[in-house]
Scaffold this motif. Structure first.
Motif, PDB file in Angstrom:
ATOM      1  N   ARG A 100       5.601  -0.924  -9.441  1.00  0.00           N
ATOM      2  CA  ARG A 100       4.245  -1.421  -9.716  1.00  0.00           C
ATOM      3  C   ARG A 100       3.979  -1.534 -11.216  1.00  0.00           C
ATOM      4  O   ARG A 100       3.297  -2.455 -11.653  1.00  0.00           O
TER       5      ARG A 100
ATOM      6  N   ASN B  32       5.790   3.473  -7.682  1.00  0.00           N
ATOM      7  CA  ASN B  32       4.991   3.420  -8.914  1.00  0.00           C
ATOM      8  C   ASN B  32       5.729   2.785 -10.093  1.00  0.00           C
ATOM      9  O   ASN B  32       5.128   1.981 -10.813  1.00  0.00           O
TER      10      ASN B  32
ATOM     11  N   PRO C 208       7.878   5.885  -1.049  1.00  0.00           N
ATOM     12  CA  PRO C 208       7.412   7.054  -1.790  1.00  0.00           C
ATOM     13  C   PRO C 208       6.899   6.668  -3.180  1.00  0.00           C
ATOM     14  O   PRO C 208       7.458   5.775  -3.830  1.00  0.00           O
ATOM     15  N   ALA C 209       5.849   7.353  -3.611  1.00  0.00           N
ATOM     16  CA  ALA C 209       5.209   7.030  -4.895  1.00  0.00           C
ATOM     17  C   ALA C 209       6.191   7.051  -6.055  1.00  0.00           C
ATOM     18  O   ALA C 209       6.112   6.198  -6.947  1.00  0.00           O
TER      19      ALA C 209
ATOM     20  N   ASN D 139       0.858  -1.185   0.000  1.00  0.00           N
ATOM     21  CA  ASN D 139       0.000   0.000   0.000  1.00  0.00           C
ATOM     22  C   ASN D 139       0.896   1.237   0.000  1.00  0.00           C
ATOM     23  O   ASN D 139       2.100   1.126  -0.237  1.00  0.00           O
ATOM     24  N   ASP D 140       0.338   2.395   0.307  1.00  0.00           N
ATOM     25  CA  ASP D 140       1.100   3.651   0.271  1.00  0.00           C
ATOM     26  C   ASP D 140       2.244   3.688   1.284  1.00  0.00           C
ATOM     27  O   ASP D 140       3.141   4.526   1.171  1.00  0.00           O
ATOM     28  N   LEU D 141       2.224   2.799   2.267  1.00  0.00           N
ATOM     29  CA  LEU D 141       3.280   2.770   3.270  1.00  0.00           C
ATOM     30  C   LEU D 141       4.540   2.044   2.784  1.00  0.00           C
ATOM     31  O   LEU D 141       5.553   2.039   3.465  1.00  0.00           O
TER      32      LEU D 141
END
Length: 188
Positions: A26, A23, A18-19, A13-15
């Motif tokens: 992913r 990302n 950093p995006a 998840n977001d934890l």
């Protein structure tokens, strides 16, 4: 959930990080889900970034035929008893044109080296280079000559680099004790 070495998997998840780091990882994954490998690598953002860059290039930017790349990777998984690596890449090997019989034959890599029924010359040369780089580190002159007779220099460099890189992967996943995702998904 933790690895067998006791390191906890970061959450998917977001934890996780950093995006701008998570990302791109992913983007390389099926359904955008982080693999257990990613969830461990993200403990070190610089390491995760470099890993994703290198293996993204190996998987998506080389001229080396995907079947030979995946044959080398599953062979390394078999030789190094890196079950995670092997299981992640068998589906990719099959998708690239490998067969279940070929992947099954890798239970005995030394026998597969001479198996002319299941493996063509390019595949056997790939197996020989993979075996020697993984087991011996040094490569016999005749083995490199054999590989160079089949592949252009660029692909020889890419194959040797892939073998070296995925030996690193196998050593990492075995040492850390990364376990297969449940249910199993493929895509490194």
């Amino acid at each position: 959930m933790k690895t067998t070495a006791g390191i906890p998997y970061l959450p998917d998840n977001d934890l996780a990080g950093p995006a701008e780091l998570v990302n791109p990882i992913r983007a390389r994954r099926t359904d955008g889900k982080l693999l257990n490998l990613d969830r461990i690598l993200l403990h070190s953002p610089p390491f995760a970034r470099a890993w994703n860059s290198m293996f993204g290039a190996i998987r998506n930017q080389l001229s080396l035929p995907p079947k030979l790349r995946e044959l080398a990777i599953v062979t390394i998984g078999a030789l190094n008893k890196a079950d995670y690596e092997y299981a992640q890449h068998v589906p990719d090997f099959l998708k690239a044109g490998g067969t279940k019989e070929q992947s099954g034959a890798l239970a005995d890599v030394p026998a597969a080296l001479d198996n002319t029924k299941l493996f063509d010359e390019a595949e056997r040369a790939t197996l020989a280079l993979t075996y020697e780089m993984t087991r011996n580190i040094t490569v016999a002159y005749h083995t490199m000559k054999r590989v160079r007779a089949i592949l252009p220099d660029r692909q020889v460099v890419e194959l040797a680099g892939t073998i070296a890189g995925y030996n690193m992967v196998s050593r990492f996943v075995v040492a850390i004790g990364i376990e297969l995702e449940q249910p199993h998904r493929s895509s490194r």
